[in-house]
Design a protein around this motif. Sequence first.
Motif, PDB file in Angstrom:
ATOM      1  N   ASN A  64      34.465  60.408 -40.476  1.00 63.53           N
ATOM      2  CA  ASN A  64      33.276  60.287 -39.625  1.00 63.53           C
ATOM      3  C   ASN A  64      33.506  60.767 -38.198  1.00 63.53           C
ATOM      4  O   ASN A  64      32.616  60.613 -37.356  1.00 63.53           O
ATOM      5  CB  ASN A  64      32.796  58.830 -39.615  1.00 63.53           C
ATOM      6  N   GLU A  65      34.693  61.332 -37.951  1.00 66.15           N
ATOM      7  CA  GLU A  65      35.023  61.923 -36.647  1.00 66.15           C
ATOM      8  C   GLU A  65      34.813  60.917 -35.519  1.00 66.15           C
ATOM      9  O   GLU A  65      34.075  61.190 -34.551  1.00 66.15           O
ATOM     10  CB  GLU A  65      34.228  63.207 -36.424  1.00 66.15           C
ATOM     11  N   LYS A  66      35.480  59.786 -35.665  1.00 63.56           N
ATOM     12  CA  LYS A  66      35.383  58.768 -34.629  1.00 63.56           C
ATOM     13  C   LYS A  66      36.766  58.235 -34.269  1.00 63.56           C
ATOM     14  O   LYS A  66      37.648  58.112 -35.118  1.00 63.56           O
ATOM     15  CB  LYS A  66      34.482  57.621 -35.079  1.00 63.56           C
ATOM     16  N   LEU A  67      36.907  57.900 -33.026  1.00 67.71           N
ATOM     17  CA  LEU A  67      38.104  57.278 -32.478  1.00 67.71           C
ATOM     18  C   LEU A  67      37.712  55.882 -32.006  1.00 67.71           C
ATOM     19  O   LEU A  67      36.608  55.704 -31.476  1.00 67.71           O
ATOM     20  CB  LEU A  67      38.625  58.109 -31.313  1.00 67.71           C
ATOM     21  N   TYR A  68      38.617  54.932 -32.209  1.00 70.18           N
ATOM     22  CA  TYR A  68      38.315  53.550 -31.823  1.00 70.18           C
ATOM     23  C   TYR A  68      39.428  52.973 -30.957  1.00 70.18           C
ATOM     24  O   TYR A  68      40.578  53.408 -31.000  1.00 70.18           O
ATOM     25  CB  TYR A  68      38.174  52.669 -33.066  1.00 70.18           C
ATOM     26  N   LEU A  69      39.052  51.964 -30.181  1.00 67.33           N
ATOM     27  CA  LEU A  69      40.032  51.170 -29.453  1.00 67.33           C
ATOM     28  C   LEU A  69      39.594  49.711 -29.541  1.00 67.33           C
ATOM     29  O   LEU A  69      38.613  49.324 -28.920  1.00 67.33           O
ATOM     30  CB  LEU A  69      40.152  51.611 -27.997  1.00 67.33           C
ATOM     31  N   GLN A  70      40.321  48.946 -30.341  1.00 69.36           N
ATOM     32  CA  GLN A  70      40.084  47.516 -30.431  1.00 69.36           C
ATOM     33  C   GLN A  70      40.865  46.843 -29.313  1.00 69.36           C
ATOM     34  O   GLN A  70      42.086  46.997 -29.223  1.00 69.36           O
ATOM     35  CB  GLN A  70      40.547  46.980 -31.793  1.00 69.36           C
ATOM     36  N   MET A  71      40.149  46.112 -28.469  1.00 70.45           N
ATOM     37  CA  MET A  71      40.771  45.485 -27.312  1.00 70.45           C
ATOM     38  C   MET A  71      40.632  43.971 -27.430  1.00 70.45           C
ATOM     39  O   MET A  71      39.518  43.443 -27.449  1.00 70.45           O
ATOM     40  CB  MET A  71      40.104  45.977 -26.028  1.00 70.45           C
ATOM     41  N   ASP A  72      41.753  43.310 -27.532  1.00 74.74           N
ATOM     42  CA  ASP A  72      41.793  41.852 -27.645  1.00 74.74           C
ATOM     43  C   ASP A  72      42.518  41.256 -26.442  1.00 74.74           C
ATOM     44  O   ASP A  72      43.233  41.956 -25.727  1.00 74.74           O
ATOM     45  CB  ASP A  72      42.512  41.444 -28.933  1.00 74.74           C
ATOM     46  N   LYS A  73      42.334  39.969 -26.264  1.00 72.33           N
ATOM     47  CA  LYS A  73      43.003  39.247 -25.168  1.00 72.33           C
ATOM     48  C   LYS A  73      42.805  39.971 -23.841  1.00 72.33           C
ATOM     49  O   LYS A  73      43.760  40.180 -23.084  1.00 72.33           O
ATOM     50  CB  LYS A  73      44.485  39.086 -25.479  1.00 72.33           C
ATOM     51  N   LEU A  74      41.577  40.335 -23.575  1.00 74.86           N
ATOM     52  CA  LEU A  74      41.275  41.114 -22.379  1.00 74.86           C
ATOM     53  C   LEU A  74      41.548  40.319 -21.111  1.00 74.86           C
ATOM     54  O   LEU A  74      41.359  39.090 -21.058  1.00 74.86           O
ATOM     55  CB  LEU A  74      39.830  41.599 -22.409  1.00 74.86           C
ATOM     56  N   LYS A  75      41.992  41.044 -20.096  1.00 73.23           N
ATOM     57  CA  LYS A  75      42.343  40.455 -18.807  1.00 73.23           C
ATOM     58  C   LYS A  75      41.491  41.105 -17.718  1.00 73.23           C
ATOM     59  O   LYS A  75      41.050  42.253 -17.880  1.00 73.23           O
ATOM     60  CB  LYS A  75      43.818  40.709 -18.501  1.00 73.23           C
ATOM     61  N   PRO A  76      41.305  40.431 -16.597  1.00 70.18           N
ATOM     62  CA  PRO A  76      40.545  41.052 -15.495  1.00 70.18           C
ATOM     63  C   PRO A  76      41.111  42.411 -15.081  1.00 70.18           C
ATOM     64  O   PRO A  76      40.345  43.311 -14.720  1.00 70.18           O
ATOM     65  CB  PRO A  76      40.667  40.013 -14.384  1.00 70.18           C
ATOM     66  N   LYS A  77      42.410  42.589 -15.173  1.00 71.50           N
ATOM     67  CA  LYS A  77      42.997  43.869 -14.770  1.00 71.50           C
ATOM     68  C   LYS A  77      42.699  44.985 -15.759  1.00 71.50           C
ATOM     69  O   LYS A  77      43.023  46.148 -15.495  1.00 71.50           O
ATOM     70  CB  LYS A  77      44.507  43.736 -14.578  1.00 71.50           C
ATOM     71  N   ASP A  78      42.086  44.656 -16.895  1.00 74.42           N
ATOM     72  CA  ASP A  78      41.636  45.693 -17.826  1.00 74.42           C
ATOM     73  C   ASP A  78      40.302  46.304 -17.410  1.00 74.42           C
ATOM     74  O   ASP A  78      39.833  47.259 -18.036  1.00 74.42           O
ATOM     75  CB  ASP A  78      41.504  45.116 -19.244  1.00 74.42           C
ATOM     76  N   THR A  79      39.680  45.758 -16.379  1.00 76.01           N
ATOM     77  CA  THR A  79      38.413  46.280 -15.897  1.00 76.01           C
ATOM     78  C   THR A  79      38.574  47.718 -15.421  1.00 76.01           C
ATOM     79  O   THR A  79      39.410  48.013 -14.570  1.00 76.01           O
ATOM     80  CB  THR A  79      37.875  45.404 -14.750  1.00 76.01           C
ATOM     81  N   ALA A  80      37.781  48.610 -16.010  1.00 75.99           N
ATOM     82  CA  ALA A  80      37.886  50.037 -15.704  1.00 75.99           C
ATOM     83  C   ALA A  80      36.814  50.784 -16.484  1.00 75.99           C
ATOM     84  O   ALA A  80      36.141  50.210 -17.358  1.00 75.99           O
ATOM     85  CB  ALA A  80      39.262  50.572 -16.103  1.00 75.99           C
ATOM     86  N   VAL A  81      36.686  52.070 -16.174  1.00 78.43           N
ATOM     87  CA  VAL A  81      35.927  52.970 -17.030  1.00 78.43           C
ATOM     88  C   VAL A  81      36.904  53.554 -18.046  1.00 78.43           C
ATOM     89  O   VAL A  81      37.975  54.043 -17.666  1.00 78.43           O
ATOM     90  CB  VAL A  81      35.247  54.091 -16.232  1.00 78.43           C
ATOM     91  N   TYR A  82      36.532  53.483 -19.310  1.00 76.99           N
ATOM     92  CA  TYR A  82      37.389  53.949 -20.389  1.00 76.99           C
ATOM     93  C   TYR A  82      36.847  55.267 -20.945  1.00 76.99           C
ATOM     94  O   TYR A  82      35.649  55.409 -21.187  1.00 76.99           O
ATOM     95  CB  TYR A  82      37.458  52.901 -21.498  1.00 76.99           C
ATOM     96  N   TYR A  83      37.759  56.207 -21.140  1.00 78.15           N
ATOM     97  CA  TYR A  83      37.402  57.535 -21.634  1.00 78.15           C
ATOM     98  C   TYR A  83      38.237  57.874 -22.871  1.00 78.15           C
ATOM     99  O   TYR A  83      39.443  57.547 -22.909  1.00 78.15           O
ATOM    100  CB  TYR A  83      37.692  58.605 -20.592  1.00 78.15           C
ATOM    101  N   CYS A  84      37.635  58.547 -23.821  1.00 78.70           N
ATOM    102  CA  CYS A  84      38.442  59.157 -24.868  1.00 78.70           C
ATOM    103  C   CYS A  84      38.730  60.604 -24.454  1.00 78.70           C
ATOM    104  O   CYS A  84      37.914  61.240 -23.783  1.00 78.70           O
ATOM    105  CB  CYS A  84      37.769  59.104 -26.232  1.00 78.70           C
ATOM    106  N   VAL A  85      39.885  61.069 -24.822  1.00 78.52           N
ATOM    107  CA  VAL A  85      40.380  62.365 -24.369  1.00 78.52           C
ATOM    108  C   VAL A  85      40.841  63.187 -25.560  1.00 78.52           C
ATOM    109  O   VAL A  85      41.538  62.687 -26.436  1.00 78.52           O
ATOM    110  CB  VAL A  85      41.555  62.189 -23.392  1.00 78.52           C
ATOM    111  N   LYS A  86      40.449  64.436 -25.572  1.00 80.00           N
ATOM    112  CA  LYS A  86      40.862  65.369 -26.614  1.00 80.00           C
ATOM    113  C   LYS A  86      42.235  65.931 -26.216  1.00 80.00           C
ATOM    114  O   LYS A  86      42.350  67.022 -25.678  1.00 80.00           O
ATOM    115  CB  LYS A  86      39.823  66.491 -26.757  1.00 80.00           C
ATOM    116  N   ALA A  87      43.252  65.109 -26.427  1.00 84.96           N
ATOM    117  CA  ALA A  87      44.609  65.494 -26.046  1.00 84.96           C
ATOM    118  C   ALA A  87      45.579  64.375 -26.398  1.00 84.96           C
ATOM    119  O   ALA A  87      45.172  63.217 -26.574  1.00 84.96           O
ATOM    120  CB  ALA A  87      44.695  65.777 -24.550  1.00 84.96           C
ATOM    121  N   TRP A  88      46.843  64.720 -26.472  1.00 82.82           N
ATOM    122  CA  TRP A  88      47.931  63.718 -26.502  1.00 82.82           C
ATOM    123  C   TRP A  88      48.384  63.573 -25.057  1.00 82.82           C
ATOM    124  O   TRP A  88      49.143  64.373 -24.552  1.00 82.82           O
ATOM    125  CB  TRP A  88      49.066  64.203 -27.399  1.00 82.82           C
TER     126      TRP A  88
END
Length: 115
Positions: free
Chosen positions: A75-99
């Motif tokens: 289905n051409e999808k990338l995922y990020l499961q985020m658990d135990k989130l912390k205030p310092k995880d606050t950000a804009v998250y981007y997926c990137v076509k690259a390693w």
Amino acid sequence: QVQLVESGGGVVQPGGSLTLSCAVSGFPFSNQAMSWVRQAPGEALDWISGITGNGRIFYDSSVKGRFTISRDNANEKLYLQMDKLKPKDTAVYYCVKAWGPYGLRGQGTQVTVSS
């Protein structure tokens, strides 16, 4: 036309979970290494996770054990499961076509961790 569209961000309390998705189109996805990066206000871009076409995975130490990257090649999808989130995880998250952190990326999705 290459497109990457992130979704799934939001506001969550510390200790909570979110799952980010990235829908891609316009390039062969199954063999393409993909990454998640994030950028907090006033901070540099931070490479937090990557996955190759054959399943090699990278996690930055700041998220290892809490975040899980995965991909659905059919289905051409990338995922990020985020658990135990912390205030310092606050950000804009981007997926990137690259390693790595540098490559074509989407518009991003905001994640805010706050009580």
